[in-house]
Write a protein that holds these residues in place. Structure first.
Motif, mmCIF file in Angstrom:
data_model
loop_
_atom_site.group_PDB
_atom_site.id
_atom_site.type_symbol
_atom_site.label_atom_id
_atom_site.label_comp_id
_atom_site.label_asym_id
_atom_site.label_seq_id
_atom_site.Cartn_x
_atom_site.Cartn_y
_atom_site.Cartn_z
ATOM 1 N N SER A 47 -2.172 8.671 10.628
ATOM 2 C CA SER A 47 -3.229 9.332 9.870
ATOM 3 C C SER A 47 -2.772 9.878 8.750
ATOM 4 O O SER A 47 -3.697 9.711 7.747
ATOM 5 N N TYR A 72 -10.466 11.120 8.580
ATOM 6 C CA TYR A 72 -9.558 11.366 7.523
ATOM 7 C C TYR A 72 -9.662 10.900 6.194
ATOM 8 O O TYR A 72 -9.830 11.666 5.314
ATOM 9 N N LYS A 112 -10.242 8.174 12.977
ATOM 10 C CA LYS A 112 -9.693 7.762 11.654
ATOM 11 C C LYS A 112 -10.367 7.733 10.579
ATOM 12 O O LYS A 112 -10.096 8.476 9.342
#
Ligand code: PMV
Length: 299
Positions: free
Chosen positions: A93, A59, A56
């Protein structure tokens, strides 16, 4: 310090087909990811809520890199908290990406519009995942119900929404590439399925405008049949979907890439509890959620 949050989403229609430019309908839900930015220390530090999903942070790092084309970013702390289950098809996301860009935009007074935030979010997902449609980032930025690739925003739906979570983690890029392989092998078969899903989304838009949830549910069931046909269903999702239908849902289907993750059912609000309980008894977890008109926002 600035703090921005962005919502997750469910797909009413169109996942996978949207990767090939067909229409999809998605709806923002009242589960949010919050990103707080403070200027301090040396360098960029990320304190993430997604401890069990180190990917994560990719991102967030990629969103910062994209934003740096507009404004230099250095010496900030980023703190993420989230209500959205990860790797579940609920758009965690996109929510963290969009909230990060919106927070940077405010902190550095970059003057980006919502459309620009959504587009940078999409570019970020594309770079991290290799394949992505603009659906998740657009709906998370705008809120409400959205039609992509047209990028129209409709009001949120007003029926009950129940989500079943299998707890089986899935990879969007793996599912997308599996469908691409199938489509490459049998284009004369799969192309027609994608067209048909796109047609359902187009019809879905008109039905959302009429608040005709019975018909939306009926078409969601048809959409589920086609998701099964392209190989993204699993038995655990089927158990949840059939439990929802047999307890009065207007319709129930996978939301997102499939192969695990979540299903979504729509229903009369008075049926939500029964349906959520039935899903929970069939497999995994369930929760009742609410559609939201609010996209990314300052907290
Ligand atoms: O499972 P999610 O939320 O990542 O959704 C994937 C939806 C796909 O259509 C399969 C891919 C995409 O980017 O639209």
């Amino acid at each position: 310090m600035v703090r921005f949050s962005a919502p997750g989403k469910v797909f009413l229609f169109g996942e996978h087909a949207v990767v090939y430019g067909k229409k999809a309908v998605a709806c923002a839900i009242d589960l949010r990811t919050t990103v707080e930015i403070t200027r301090s220390g040396k360098g960029i530090h990320i304190q993430s809520a997604f401890k069990d999903d180190p990917d994560k942070n990719q991102y967030i790092k990629t969103a910062i890199k994209k934003f740096q084309v507009r404004h230099d970013v250095s010496d900030i702390n980023i703190k993420v908290t989230s209500q959205i289950p990860v790797a579940s098809g609920l758009g965690s996301s996109a929510a963290v990406t969009v909230a990060t860009i919106a927070a940077l935009n405010e902190e550095y007074q970059a003057g980006m519009t919502r459309d620009e935030i959504a587009f940078m979010g999409y570019q970020t997902e594309l770079e991290v995942q290799g394949a992505a449609s603009p659906t998740d980032t657009f709906v998370s930025t705008m809120g409400g119900t959205v039609i992509v690739p047209d990028k129209r925003k409709l009001p949120p739906i007003t029926c009950g929404v129940v989500v079943g979570h299998t707890g089986i983690s899935k990879s969007t890029s793996r599912m997308v590439s599996r469908v691409r392989t199938l489509k490459g092998k049998y284009p004369e078969v799969i192309d027609g399925i994608m067209d048909c899903i796109g047609n359902m989304s187009a019809r879905g838009e008109a039905l959302v405008l009429k608040n005709d949830y019975k018909s939306i549910g009926e078409l969601m069931n048809v959409n589920q049949g086609l998701l099964d046909a392209i190989g993204v269903n699993i038995p655990e999702l089927s158990l949840q979907i059939h439990a929802a239908r047999s307890h009065g849902a207007y319709g129930a289907k996978i939301t997102g890439a499939g192969g695990g993750g979540c299903m979504v059912a729509i229903c009369d609000p008075s049926r939500c509890k029964d349906i959520a309980n039935a899903i929970g008894r069939s497999f995994g977890d369930s929760f009742i959620t609410k559609p939201t008109a609010e996209g990314v926002r300052r907290e």
